[in-house]
Write a protein that holds these residues in place. Sequence first.
Motif, PDB file in Angstrom:
ATOM      1  N   SER A 149      -8.692 -25.372  25.210  1.00  0.00           N
ATOM      2  CA  SER A 149      -9.080 -25.196  26.602  1.00  0.00           C
ATOM      3  C   SER A 149      -9.439 -23.730  26.839  1.00  0.00           C
ATOM      4  N   GLY A 150      -9.974 -23.446  28.013  1.00  0.00           N
ATOM      5  CA  GLY A 150     -10.376 -22.087  28.330  1.00  0.00           C
ATOM      6  C   GLY A 150     -11.842 -21.842  28.022  1.00  0.00           C
ATOM      7  N   ARG A 151     -12.302 -20.620  28.269  1.00  0.00           N
ATOM      8  CA  ARG A 151     -13.706 -20.281  28.070  1.00  0.00           C
ATOM      9  C   ARG A 151     -14.032 -20.171  26.593  1.00  0.00           C
ATOM     10  N   ARG A 152     -15.167 -20.717  26.195  1.00  0.00           N
ATOM     11  CA  ARG A 152     -15.577 -20.722  24.790  1.00  0.00           C
ATOM     12  C   ARG A 152     -16.023 -19.335  24.357  1.00  0.00           C
ATOM     13  N   ASP A 153     -15.718 -18.993  23.098  1.00  0.00           N
ATOM     14  CA  ASP A 153     -16.147 -17.715  22.534  1.00  0.00           C
ATOM     15  C   ASP A 153     -17.576 -17.879  22.023  1.00  0.00           C
TER      16      ASP A 153
END
Length: 579
Positions: free
Chosen positions: A121-125
């Motif tokens: 989860s979270g913003r993709r790198d």
Amino acid sequence: MGVDSADVGGYKATVSQHESPSAPQARIAELEALLSAERQRSAQLEKEREVLKASHERLRLELELLKQRLFVAKAERVDSRQLELEFAQKLRALDEVAGTLGMASGETSGGAGAKQKRKPSGRRDLKSLPLEEKRVEIADPVFDALVAQGKAERIGFEESCKLAWQRGGMRRLVIARVKYRTVDEGGEAFLASALTPKELFFRCLAAPSLLAHLVIGKYCEGLPLFRLEQRLARDGVPVDRGTMARWMEEVGATVGTTVVAAMRDEALATAFCIATDATGVAVQPEPTQGQRQACRRGHYFVQVVDKGAVFFEYTPRETSAAVLELFKGFSGYVQADAKSVYDALFRPTEEPPQEGEAEVRHEVACWVHCRRGFWEATAAKSLVAREGLARIGRIFELEAVWRDKPPEEIHRLRLAHLRPHVESFFRWAEVEHTQVRQERGLLRKALGYAVRHHEALRRFLEDGRLLLENNRSERELRRLAVGRKAWLFVGSDDHAQSAGHLFTLIATARLHRLDPEAYLRDLLRVLAHWPRERYLELAPKSWAATRARLVATELDAEVGELTVPKPLAAPAEEQSPPR
């Protein structure tokens, strides 16, 4: 003169004292006849009432089933936890008999039923993606003024990323053949040019890369030709959709008689199991003078051959003769639904084979189709249908535990643990079917399907390479169905056959994790130079090894000479795989 009155069966009867003794008897017989007729009429009305009541119940169940299909779930979902609670004791008893207690819940180590890794989860790198980078620096005028005055300094950047897209656009391919001026022995000068390189489609306006791009746009992304026409016009290159239709048909027919034909011959000769299904397609009628005609209906059959190829074959009619022609020369397992057109595949042939051994095919049924009947029967609030879902669900849960193991290990585990569940299910289905055999309804249909096809449903126990369900062929057909919603119909039977060949190469390329557009571009580039007897080397299954032996600079060029490498001998096990 006296008169006696009597009320018999609701009818007022008056008997004269001077009537003969036989007169009352006749009157009673007449009244009994009237009463009998009234009872028959009442019975007939009761029978009609029952018919109407049954008809009303059937309509109500059909309405409930339609509501369930539309609003509950198209994926035939059911609350498995609720089924576990309802039939906990029965499922536990079955697990104890089969030795699978706790196995379906993922308690075995390393199985597919184990706890899945949590999805990140979270913003993709975005910096980890292999993308061309375009950098935009944002400065602050106030702080830049302070930097210029020496009152501040830049110490770095605070960076974030977004995904952007840039249109590649069309390219103009210039084929420059060198012109020469020579002088012969007599001193006379003449001009000559380099020979025209081999091309798959002589004098075609489109290069292999554009042909592959258009094919992918229609048959992979589902864009109709008028949208592709608009897209090319926005890029400044107007191309008529009729021209593109001719390109599509010619490309499909060419790859169909070369690479696809070689793939098909090899698949029918060596395949272990072929999964098949069919869907309809609208075919545009031939133009005639007078009244407009409606589109007629053709059919696409999909054939998923083990893990090596996916074929889309067009037939004008969905008949047993067409199915026999598609499987001509194949002996092995065939996984399909219970449609009657497939029955001809499993009947013994009366005519002796002309050459070689007789074709022997074994039917493998689909447990998802079996489960679907019980799921539909839950619309009638049937407890028996819910028990059927619970039993079939346990079979699928256990199969998921050892899904990634070798076929030999899967076969051993099925016989040891899954067969008791399967045998218990069919014993239960036969008992329940005898109780509802005389009734019409969804439950009888579901139980009847399981009882009639018990042999084909048990077939997966014979080999670990066989699957419980036929979802793979339905997944492939879905690609065609999604595109069909946009392009609506095919132009003719020839267009449909050509489209089937293109669907075949795209689906097989995806099966082997190839970029379909890059594969088609390379295929159209090399096909004109390739020997006829080696077309199988250009199939998606062998393309990675073939491409590695080609000269990269020659392959990257759209036209020109191409060095064909020597044939690569296939390993013995690939030449004649076990059936």
